[in-house]
Design a protein around this motif. Structure first.
Motif, PDB file in Angstrom:
ATOM      1  N   VAL A  48      68.706  80.767  17.783  1.00 15.91           N
ATOM      2  CA  VAL A  48      68.050  81.027  19.309  1.00 15.91           C
ATOM      3  C   VAL A  48      66.566  81.312  18.461  1.00 15.91           C
ATOM      4  N   ALA A  49      66.401  82.424  17.712  1.00 17.48           N
ATOM      5  CA  ALA A  49      64.876  82.744  17.432  1.00 17.48           C
ATOM      6  C   ALA A  49      64.969  82.791  15.896  1.00 17.48           C
ATOM      7  N   GLN A  50      63.959  83.302  15.431  1.00 13.66           N
ATOM      8  CA  GLN A  50      64.095  84.350  13.835  1.00 13.66           C
ATOM      9  C   GLN A  50      63.024  84.841  14.088  1.00 13.66           C
ATOM     10  N   ILE A  51      62.495  86.034  13.215  1.00 15.35           N
ATOM     11  CA  ILE A  51      60.879  86.575  13.152  1.00 15.35           C
ATOM     12  C   ILE A  51      60.871  86.902  11.608  1.00 15.35           C
ATOM     13  N   THR A  52      59.448  87.034  11.420  1.00 19.70           N
ATOM     14  CA  THR A  52      59.730  87.439   9.833  1.00 19.70           C
ATOM     15  C   THR A  52      58.726  88.826   9.662  1.00 19.70           C
ATOM     16  N   ASN A  53      58.822  89.301   8.433  1.00 16.32           N
ATOM     17  CA  ASN A  53      58.572  90.321   8.338  1.00 16.32           C
ATOM     18  C   ASN A  53      57.203  90.625   9.213  1.00 16.32           C
ATOM     19  N   TRP A  54      56.722  89.577   8.898  1.00 15.91           N
ATOM     20  CA  TRP A  54      54.924  89.312   8.912  1.00 15.91           C
ATOM     21  C   TRP A  54      54.969  89.402  10.529  1.00 15.91           C
ATOM     22  N   GLY A  55      55.874  88.366  11.243  1.00 20.35           N
ATOM     23  CA  GLY A  55      56.076  88.901  12.861  1.00 20.35           C
ATOM     24  C   GLY A  55      56.021  87.345  13.322  1.00 20.35           C
ATOM     25  N   ASP A  56      56.099  86.189  12.549  1.00 19.89           N
ATOM     26  CA  ASP A  56      55.447  85.120  13.246  1.00 19.89           C
ATOM     27  C   ASP A  56      57.397  84.809  13.461  1.00 19.89           C
ATOM     28  N   ALA A  57      57.721  84.409  15.004  1.00 15.88           N
ATOM     29  CA  ALA A  57      58.764  84.478  15.860  1.00 15.88           C
ATOM     30  C   ALA A  57      58.351  83.036  16.015  1.00 15.88           C
ATOM     31  N   THR A  58      59.383  81.851  15.860  1.00 11.17           N
ATOM     32  CA  THR A  58      59.255  80.741  16.240  1.00 11.17           C
ATOM     33  C   THR A  58      61.055  80.605  17.290  1.00 11.17           C
ATOM     34  N   TYR A  59      61.267  79.701  17.783  1.00  5.95           N
ATOM     35  CA  TYR A  59      62.240  79.688  18.946  1.00  5.95           C
ATOM     36  C   TYR A  59      62.659  78.756  19.065  1.00  5.95           C
ATOM     37  N   ALA A  60      63.923  77.979  19.465  1.00 11.16           N
ATOM     38  CA  ALA A  60      64.827  76.865  19.328  1.00 11.16           C
ATOM     39  C   ALA A  60      64.484  76.292  21.161  1.00 11.16           C
ATOM     40  N   THR A  61      64.165  75.577  20.723  1.00  7.95           N
ATOM     41  CA  THR A  61      63.789  73.998  22.630  1.00  7.95           C
ATOM     42  C   THR A  61      64.589  75.039  23.457  1.00  7.95           C
ATOM     43  N   SER A  62      65.751  75.382  23.290  1.00  9.03           N
ATOM     44  CA  SER A  62      66.422  75.594  24.689  1.00  9.03           C
ATOM     45  C   SER A  62      65.345  77.258  25.143  1.00  9.03           C
ATOM     46  N   MET A  92      78.553  84.606  22.448  1.00  3.13           N
ATOM     47  CA  MET A  92      78.622  85.433  21.366  1.00  3.13           C
ATOM     48  C   MET A  92      77.518  85.398  20.730  1.00  3.13           C
ATOM     49  N   TYR A  93      76.514  86.528  21.038  1.00  4.63           N
ATOM     50  CA  TYR A  93      74.745  86.382  20.081  1.00  4.63           C
ATOM     51  C   TYR A  93      75.098  87.350  19.003  1.00  4.63           C
ATOM     52  N   TYR A  94      74.597  86.766  17.932  1.00  5.11           N
ATOM     53  CA  TYR A  94      75.177  87.512  16.484  1.00  5.11           C
ATOM     54  C   TYR A  94      73.189  87.334  15.733  1.00  5.11           C
ATOM     55  N   CYS A  95      73.498  88.737  15.267  1.00  5.95           N
ATOM     56  CA  CYS A  95      71.836  89.094  14.882  1.00  5.95           C
ATOM     57  C   CYS A  95      72.564  88.747  13.087  1.00  5.95           C
ATOM     58  N   ALA A  96      70.851  88.264  12.616  1.00  7.51           N
ATOM     59  CA  ALA A  96      71.445  88.113  10.919  1.00  7.51           C
ATOM     60  C   ALA A  96      70.223  88.190  10.102  1.00  7.51           C
ATOM     61  N   TYR A  97      70.017  88.407   8.502  1.00  6.84           N
ATOM     62  CA  TYR A  97      69.554  89.052   8.308  1.00  6.84           C
ATOM     63  C   TYR A  97      69.661  88.523   6.902  1.00  6.84           C
ATOM     64  N   ARG A  98      68.621  87.741   5.988  1.00 10.74           N
ATOM     65  CA  ARG A  98      67.569  86.796   5.276  1.00 10.74           C
ATOM     66  C   ARG A  98      66.648  87.456   4.419  1.00 10.74           C
ATOM     67  N   GLN A  99      67.181  87.765   3.076  1.00 12.55           N
ATOM     68  CA  GLN A  99      65.739  89.011   2.357  1.00 12.55           C
ATOM     69  C   GLN A  99      65.040  87.811   1.077  1.00 12.55           C
ATOM     70  N   ASN A 100      63.795  87.727   1.296  1.00 11.43           N
ATOM     71  CA  ASN A 100      62.806  86.786   0.632  1.00 11.43           C
ATOM     72  C   ASN A 100      63.197  85.407   0.986  1.00 11.43           C
ATOM     73  N   SER A 101      63.123  85.653   2.281  1.00 11.98           N
ATOM     74  CA  SER A 101      62.854  84.518   2.833  1.00 11.98           C
ATOM     75  C   SER A 101      61.731  84.302   4.415  1.00 11.98           C
ATOM     76  N   VAL A 102      61.111  83.213   4.811  1.00 13.24           N
ATOM     77  CA  VAL A 102      60.681  82.931   5.653  1.00 13.24           C
ATOM     78  C   VAL A 102      61.272  82.076   6.926  1.00 13.24           C
TER      79      VAL A 102
END
Length: 123
Positions: A48-62, A92-102
């Protein structure tokens, strides 16, 4: 070890709003990507959406122009503000985390997942 706990789901009529929260328990909180995913019954998990530790956000078109992802590093909390909700946002909405990646908007990318919180939008 990373633990993610979502909250804030619920039932709302179409056009309503919700704010989801994800409390993260992390050993460190530096170079990372965090995201929200959703999965509707009978469908695959989608980013749905992601954000990096620098605050850069990306969203799904929908969800562009309707959803906003933010993070509070001091509280180690991720948020998803959802406005203009539609019945097709029910999932159902899930939170997810990935370290050392953008990049973490692909379901194959996160290392850790929360248990999910249900969002239901009625027409």
């Amino acid at each position: 070890q990373v633990r993610l706990v979502e909250s804030g789901g619920g039932s709302v009529p179409a056009g309503g709003s919700l704010r989801l929260s994800c409390q993260a328990s992390l050993d460190t909180f530096s170079y990372y990507c965090m995201a929200w995913f959703r999965q509707a019954p009978g469908k695959g998990r989608e980013g749905v959406a992601q954000i990096t530790n620098w605050g850069d956000a990306t969203y799904a078109t929908s969800v562009k122009e309707r959803f906003t992802i933010t993070g509070d590093s001091s509280q180690r909390t991720l948020y998803l503000k959802m406005d203009g909700l539609k019945p097709e946002d029910t999932a159902m909405y899930y939170c997810a985390y990935r370290q050392n990646s953008v990049l973490c908007l692909n379901p194959d990318q996160p290392n850790y997942w929360g248990q999910g919180t249900q969002v239901t939008v009625s027409s």
